[in-house]
Design an enzyme around this catalytic site. Structure first.
Site, PDB file in Angstrom:
ATOM      1  N   LYS A   1       0.708  -1.350   0.012  1.00  0.00           N
ATOM      2  CA  LYS A   1      -0.083   0.074  -0.114  1.00  0.00           C
ATOM      3  C   LYS A   1       0.852   1.330   0.105  1.00  0.00           C
ATOM      4  CE  LYS A   1      -3.359   0.050   2.788  1.00  0.00           C
ATOM      5  NZ  LYS A   1      -4.280   0.320   4.006  1.00  0.00           N
TER       6      LYS A   1
ATOM      7  N   LEU B   1      -0.769 -10.902   0.764  1.00  0.00           N
ATOM      8  CA  LEU B   1      -1.463 -10.904  -0.278  1.00  0.00           C
ATOM      9  C   LEU B   1      -2.572 -11.593  -0.303  1.00  0.00           C
ATOM     10  CD1 LEU B   1      -1.351  -9.889  -3.393  1.00  0.00           C
ATOM     11  CD2 LEU B   1      -0.054 -11.807  -4.052  1.00  0.00           C
TER      12      LEU B   1
ATOM     13  N   ALA C   1      -5.168 -12.938  -2.996  1.00  0.00           N
ATOM     14  CA  ALA C   1      -4.876 -13.201  -4.617  1.00  0.00           C
ATOM     15  C   ALA C   1      -6.374 -12.733  -5.009  1.00  0.00           C
ATOM     16  CB  ALA C   1      -4.345 -14.669  -4.765  1.00  0.00           C
TER      17      ALA C   1
ATOM     18  N   ASP D   1      -8.009  -4.568   5.281  1.00  0.00           N
ATOM     19  CA  ASP D   1      -7.151  -3.750   6.301  1.00  0.00           C
ATOM     20  C   ASP D   1      -7.582  -2.394   6.455  1.00  0.00           C
ATOM     21  OD1 ASP D   1      -5.264  -2.911   3.115  1.00  0.00           O
ATOM     22  OD2 ASP D   1      -7.181  -3.609   3.531  1.00  0.00           O
TER      23      ASP D   1
ATOM     24  N   ASP E   1     -17.091  -0.806  10.443  1.00  0.00           N
ATOM     25  CA  ASP E   1     -17.144  -0.771   8.973  1.00  0.00           C
ATOM     26  C   ASP E   1     -16.915  -2.280   8.529  1.00  0.00           C
ATOM     27  OD1 ASP E   1     -18.104  -0.033   6.468  1.00  0.00           O
ATOM     28  OD2 ASP E   1     -15.837   0.903   6.135  1.00  0.00           O
TER      29      ASP E   1
END
Length: 1372
Positions: free
Chosen positions: A1047, A1095, A1097, A1167, A1149
């Site tokens: 990021k 990651l 995918a 995240d 959220d």
């Protein structure tokens, strides 16, 4: 195997072949046999006859089994039984606790023939705890009567309106369920789930179930009574109950109308006929029944006929049968039955030949009676020939040795003589060796129009009887000298009888001792003995030859008695009197009795004899049967009114009644259970309201004078009177059943003085021992439970001097003699409870308190001295000045340990407290408020405080001024040097950057050298910048190179955005859960700042789900997720959220867009902010504030801005909705403002089309309006754990050691931080038992919102936990 009610016990062997034929065509609709109605009583032997039955064509009665035990029924099951055509009756079957295993598939009770208007009767089943007929879907006709079953529960949870067309005539009373003592818990309720369908009855929305493990099946309303499949699809309109496939008449469980050749039909098509109201048969079937019954000598079967396209037992009134085609044809006027004798005369030589004339009223021809033997001849001849009124020819009685009398021709009044026997005889009697009487000429008239009488060789028919016939029939003078033989008629009878007189009669309740005067003929050797005749005679109108024939059938009981010994002393003048002791008689019953001699016959001399007149003797009285319909009610806290009806068999004149009563102890279970816990229904006891009758008004007159003078009872309507008559008839029928059992009367008791009743005073109940408890509760002495007795001369009693709100067992006996040796009945039992005392549950004295360190307050109060029943819990209401009032439930056991309750973690301030007790009768009164003040345990002495408070106030005011200036400048310059302000999805994850924007990120062990990161390709735009796929070297131990997600922050990002970006990464450093996306490292040195993540995918879950839609352009070739895959996703998200919850973080959220999908399709919590820009349309700016995901937010979050783990659980439910709908937009068609109002008003989403029921139930659990009623994430995982992949326990937080909570897990927090923490309004009084700390002023937030269950019995509402009926959303 028989068919039809009429043949169920008599024609069984005749119809086996027919039944086999039916079974052969039954197909899969009825897998077993069609069995006749059954009456199974006394033992379980005949119950095994049900083993292969699918349909019982008739009724099923199971009754009067007193030696059976629960284990006797455990291996008994009849799963093939699907339908009963008449009714099901169970009465006094001991040991039977449930019908769920006995009849698991019973689906339909048709009610073709009813038991007093009832199709299902459950009466006095003393051990039955539940009905358990969980597959019962239809009672087609009739009502339900469930009465006097003291252990029967799960009645209030059955919606009978789904089974019967009308429930108005149901009679469900005097069961355990009536007293609200049943803790009916439907499947899933104890675990907080709603597994069973709920319906509305009398305004109450209640789950429906048969047992704790079986729901009631409720089909959609559109299906009506046709039933539905397991998936809820409607059956064919001709189905009844259930079906295996929708809209297919061959897949029905049972048929609504008629069954024919494996399918259900509306009506039977030609050439078939309706039979027994449920199936179709052909003419041959009906004809076979007709002729097989006609040819059978067994009574009770029916000669079936055809009428109105039905095969029925007999023609209806006004119709007669056409023997050629078995059809019923109407009569013209009254319906005589003229029987034509084809050959001119008909010989009756057997019962079978007599049956051919059954129902005949006119005989066109002549009859010849020639019966030499048979069983029960008199009754059979009367049944078949008794309606004959007229004979057109002659009547000839010839060699009928079995006949004693011609009284079986009870209606014969005319012999026309149109055809005469040879010699011009219209009545001919020849060689009838036992014929003794023609008719009782005092009651019978006979006219012979033409022809003469002929009597020869009737040795026992006296000439006087023949001459009487001449006079009555009008034939006197027609006969010639040889027509009536003087020597061969009556030559063996005692026609010249002397009159025997009874000399001694003595009676008892079941015996009569008789003696009569001695009789000796001229030659004493001719006397063979005496014959004593007796029978029951309610009325004194009995004749000698009623019901007799020479083959043994006789309505009289006959006793042969030897003649007395004749004295050899010629001087003896006192010969002994003969006599007999009659035994086995019924008490208080009148008998007709006569005696006559039995003498030898001699051709050489006249025959002498003697006979007595018929006398009537009544046996003595004995113990009566039980009193009927005892009813007990309470009209005050110290009185019970008892009423009853006289016994059905008084066996004498009832002189008085004995009433015993004894106080009953409360259930021991009530002392042990904690009724503050979830899933336990608050126990209660009820008392019956007083009678609304004249007598009861007299009892209550002193108390209710005003109301009594103004009100009067309304007259009963005809329907009410008819209902009472039916109920009375029903009870009398069961009284007949009681007489099949031998009851032993109660041993005589020593009378007790009525004055002793006054000693039954109110006392407290026994409390089970608790460790280290000093209780003031006085144990109940054995003396206070002793029985009391009273003699009553009327059919009611007012029992006084009783303890308030206490149960009493009352026994009632009827007696018919007032003497030391009482004749009293077996006792009838009834229970009653006195009314509650108004102030008995009030707490005596004030509530006291003691304040300890760490803001702990110990509340103490005295238990009510004499409560109504017993106290089950206490309710504590406390509030700090200016705050809302809070409620706390204190269990009986907890109070016994503490003698009160401890409040912990109280904030400083002034408090008021009040307490009330809850007993079996309900809530007592609140105590007067008690006030106390809680100080801050960190307070310092007042002189130091004065020195400190002044500067603090100055600093506070200065901060307010600076803050105001700062906010003013921010509004004037929204895009200033700090850049635009973004609403974070998780403010808890931020550091102090909002307050101290100049703070700087400090590199630590998570720092990764920039040269080890290689960017490969763009994945998408995040909230702070672009997200790339890349490679990282040596970032994971043991892996040289790892594929990662990187990021970045945009170059134009402000300082505040860069700090927020790094601080969000810092928060994730503490996360080490497999189901939360993992942080791998941070690159903070140099530009741009990089955050290295695990990651995922397959990207975010929302995009992944949409790609699985069959019509998606980017579909990777995978089908939509299966139910197993959806459950796996659900558990993985719940496990990740449970981990965050354990870490004291609230997500705020949670949505599919913020969940990520790994390469192995594992779903992880995302995240926290990456998707804000990508799915900006999912957010809404409310009132100029930050962006809010209103379509995922809970009602309390939308309304009050409160975010807790419970509000995350609401969002979790929306995520489940997204999974099952493949990421459709929630509340599609509604604007954000409409969604906001809809949810705050109590609305929630409808489940998607074809949503699995299991996931639908989970969603509804998450969407409870009251946050405290929602489950926790750990509970969600626990519900699904058995269906997850085997690798789940190895990687999940749920099975980890970290999930095992410490003894006490509390968190120190500042008061200002409490805004976003789910507070436990119940305090920690109950928590202390679970091992919480006593010390410290810290606030525990460990799942208190889940563990402390609100007590919904206290004025329920949104604030205390009632589950409300919520409006449903309709997005379309």
């Amino acid at each position: 195997m028989g068919f039809g009610r009429g043949c169920e016990t008599t024609a069984v062997p005749l119809l086996v072949a027919v039944a086999a034929l039916l079974v052969g065509t039954a197909g899969h609709l009825y897998p077993g046999e069609v069995c006749p109605g059954m009456d199974i009583r006394n033992n379980l032997t005949r119950l095994h006859e049900l083993e292969n039955c699918s349909v019982i064509e008739g009724h099923l009665q199971i009754l009067l089994m007193f030696k059976t035990r629960p284990e006797d029924f455990r291996d008994l099951s009849f799963p093939k039984l699907i339908m009963i055509t008449d009714y099901l009756l169970l009465f006094r079957v001991y040991g039977l606790e449930s019908l769920k295993d006995l009849f698991p598939n019973l689906t339909v009770i048709r009610g073709s023939r009813l038991f007093f208007n009832y199709a299902l009767v459950i009466f006095e089943m003393v051990h039955l705890k539940e009905l358990g007929l969980y597959n019962l879907m239809n009672i087609t006709r009739g009502s339900v009567r469930i009465e006097k079953n003291n252990e029967l529960c799960y009645l209030a949870t059955i919606d009978w309106s789904r089974i019967l067309d009308s429930v108005e005539d149901n009679y469900i009373v005097l069961n355990k369920d009536d007293n609200e003592e049943c803790g009916d818990v439907c499947p899933g309720t104890a675990k907080g789930k709603t597994n069973c369908p709920a319906t509305v009855i009398n305004g109450q929305f209640v789950e429906r179930c048969w047992t704790h493990s079986h729901c009631q099946k409720v089909c959609p309303t559109i299906c009506k009574s046709h039933g539905c499949t397991a998936e809820g699809l409607c059956c064919h309109k001709e189905c009844l109950g259930n079906c295996s496939e929708p809209d297919d008449p061959t897949k029905c469980v049972a048929c609504r109308n008629f069954y024919l050749d494996g399918q259900c039909v509306e009506t039977c098509p030609p050439p078939y006929y309706h039979f027994q109201d449920w199936r179709c048969v052909n003419f041959s079937f009906c004809q076979d029944l007709h002729f097989k019954c006609r040819n059978s000598r067994k009574p009770g079967c029916h000669q079936y006929v055809i009428h109105n396209n039905k095969c029925i037992p007999e023609c209806p009134s006004g119709y007669t049968m056409n023997s050629s085609n078995l059809m019923c044809t109407p009569c013209l006027g009254p319906c005589p039955k003229v029987c034509q004798i084809l050959e001119g005369e008909k010989t009756i030589d057997s019962v079978t030949s007599a049956q051919e004339l059954r129902g005949c009223t006119v005989i066109n021809g002549s009859l010849i009676i020639n019966i030499r033997g048979g069983n029960n001849l008199a009754a059979e001849l009367e049944a078949n020939l008794g309606l004959i009124e007229e004979i057109s020819g002659f009547l000839k009685i010839r060699r009928s040795y079995a006949l004693v009398s011609l009284s079986f021709f009870r209606k014969l009044h005319l012999i026309r003589g149109e055809t005469l026997e040879i010699g011009n005889y219209s009545f001919y009697a020849l060689d009838n060796q036992n014929l003794r009487q023609l008719w009782d000429w005092s009651k019978h008239n006979l006219t012979i129009t033409q022809g003469k009488l002929f009597f020869h060789y009737n040795p026992k028919l006296c000439l006087s009887e023949i001459h009487k016939m001449e006079e009555v029939s009008g034939t006197k003078g027609r006969q010639e000298r040889n027509d009536i033989a003087l020597k061969t008629n009556g030559d063996q009878a005692s026609c010249e009888n002397e009159l025997l007189k009874f000399s001694f009669i003595r009676t008892s309740f079941d015996k009569i001792l008789l003696r009569w005067e001695p009789y000796w003929p001229p030659d004493f050797r001719d006397l063979l003995g005496f014959m004593l005749f007796y029978k029951e005679a309610p009325y004194q109108n009995v004749t000698e030859f009623d019901g007799q024939d020479a083959c043994g059938s006789n309505s009289w009981t006959v006793v042969d008695i030897d003649p007395p010994q004749r004295s050899n002393d010629p001087k003896s003048q006192t010969p002994s009197h003969p006599g007999w002791l009659m035994r086995g008689l019924k008490p208080w019953t009148q008998y007709a009795i006569f005696v006559k001699t039995l003498v030898t016959f001699s051709d050489e001399r006249r025959t002498y004899g003697a006979k007595s007149d018929i006398i009537y003797v009544q046996t003595d009285a004995t113990n009566p049967s039980v009193p009927l319909d005892p009813i007990s009610v309470s009209n005050s806290s110290s009185q019970i009114i008892l009423k009853w009806k006289p016994p059905s068999d008084p066996n004498g004149n009832i002189t008085h009644y004995l009433v015993y009563w004894e106080r009953q102890a409360e259930d021991s279970e009530l002392f042990e259970l904690d009724y503050c816990l979830k899933g336990l229904k608050l126990p209660s006891r009820t008392w019956s309201p007083p009678f609304e009758s004249d007598d009861s008004q007299k009892h209550n007159q002193s108390e209710y004078d005003d109301s009594a003078s103004e009100c009067c009872s309304c007259p009963k309507t005809d329907s009410q009177i008819l209902k009472e008559l039916e109920e009375s008839s029903f009870r009398k029928t069961f009284e007949d059943y009681l007489h099949n059992v031998v009851f032993v009367p109660r041993p005589s008791r020593k009378r007790r003085s009525l004055e002793e009743v006054g000693n039954v005073t109110a006392t407290t109940l026994t409390l089970p021992d608790f460790p280290n408890v000093s209780s003031t509760i006085v144990p109940t002495s054995q003396e206070e439970h002793r029985p009391f007795e009273k003699v009553v001369n009327k059919e009611s009693l007012v029992i006084s001097g009783l303890r308030h709100f206490t149960g009493y067992r009352i026994e009632l006996q009827a007696c018919n003699q007032d003497s030391p040796d009482e004749r009293c009945s077996v006792a009838a039992y009834v229970s009653a409870r006195t009314m509650p005392e108004a102030k008995a549950d009030d707490i005596v004295g004030p509530v006291t308190h003691e304040i300890f360190e760490n803001n702990v307050v110990h509340l103490m109060w005295q238990e009510p001295k004499e409560p109504n029943g017993l106290i089950v819990l206490y309710e504590v209401s406390y509030r700090r000045y200016g705050d809302e009032e809070l409620h706390l439930c204190v269990s009986r056991k907890h109070f016994a340990l503490e003698r009160g309750c401890r409040l912990r973690g109280l904030s400083p301030g002034n408090y008021s407290v009040r307490v009330r007790a809850t007993s079996l009768a309900g809530n007592g009164s609140w105590t007067e408020p008690t006030y106390f003040y809680v100080t801050d345990y960190l307070d310092v002495p007042s002189n130091i405080a004065k020195i400190i408070i002044g500067p603090l106030i100055f600093v506070f005011l200065f901060s307010v001024v600076i803050g105001s200036i700062y906010l003013f400048l921010r509004k004037r310059q929204p895009d200033g040097p700090m850049g635009p302000l973004y609403a974070s999805s998780n403010p808890e994850y931020l550091s102090a950057s909002d307050v101290f924007p100049s703070s700087v990120y400090v590199p630590d062990e998570w720092e990764v050298p920039r040269e080890k990161i290689t960017l490969l390709r763009e994945l998408g735009q995040g909230s702070f910048g672009m997200v790339y796929e890349g490679n990282a070297k040596d970032i994971i131990k043991g892996e040289a190179e790892t594929r990662v997600a990187v990021k970045t922050v945009n170059e134009s990002a402000s300082l505040r955005e860069r700090i927020e970006f790094l601080n969000e990464a810092s928060v994730m450093k503490g996360f080490t859960c497999h189901h939360v996306v993992r942080l791998l490292g941070v690159v903070s040195k140099g530009q741009p700042t990089l955050v290295v993540m695990e990651l995922m995918a397959h990207g975010d879950l929302k995009s992944h789900l949409r790609s699985l839609r069959p019509d998606a352009e980017n579909n990777p070739g995978r089908p939509p997720p299966t139910l197993q895959e959806m459950i796996q996703m659900t558990a993985e998200i719940a496990d990740g959220m449970a981990y965050l919850n354990a870490k004291k973080f609230v997500h705020r959220d949670l949505a599919a867009r913020n969940c990520m999908v790994a390469h192995d399709f594992t779903v992880k919590i995302g995240d926290f902010g990456m998707t804000r820009d990508i799915y900006e349309t999912d957010y809404y700016r409310k009132g100029g504030k930050g962006l809010l995901p209103v379509r995922w937010m809970s009602p309390e979050s939308l309304k009050d801005g409160v975010f807790t783990a419970s509000s995350d659980m609401w969002s979790f439910g929306v995520v489940l909705w997204e999974i099952t709908s493949l990421a459709e937009q929630p509340y599609q068609g509604l604007s954000n403002e409409q969604v906001l109002k809809f949810v705050m008003d109590g609305g929630y989403l409808d489940p998607p089309d074809n949503c699995p029921e299991r996931l639908t139930d989970l969603m509804r659990m998450c969407w409870q309006f009251n946050p405290k009623m929602r489950p926790t994430f750990l509970e969600i995982v626990n519900l699904l754990k058995d269906d997850l992949h085997p690798s789940f326990p190895e990687v999940s937080f749920f099975y980890s050691e970290e999930n095992k909570a410490p003894e006490s897990e509390e968190l120190e927090m500042e008061f200002e931080d409490m805004e976003n923490v789910p507070l436990d309004r119940s305090s920690h009084c109950q928590r202390e038992e679970a091992g919480g700390r006593e010390g410290g002023s810290s606030l525990s937030i460990k799942r208190t919102y889940d563990e402390h269950i609100p007590y919904t019995h206290m004025n329920g509402g949104k604030k205390n936990g009632r589950v409300l009926t919520l409006p449903r959303s309709n997005p379309s």
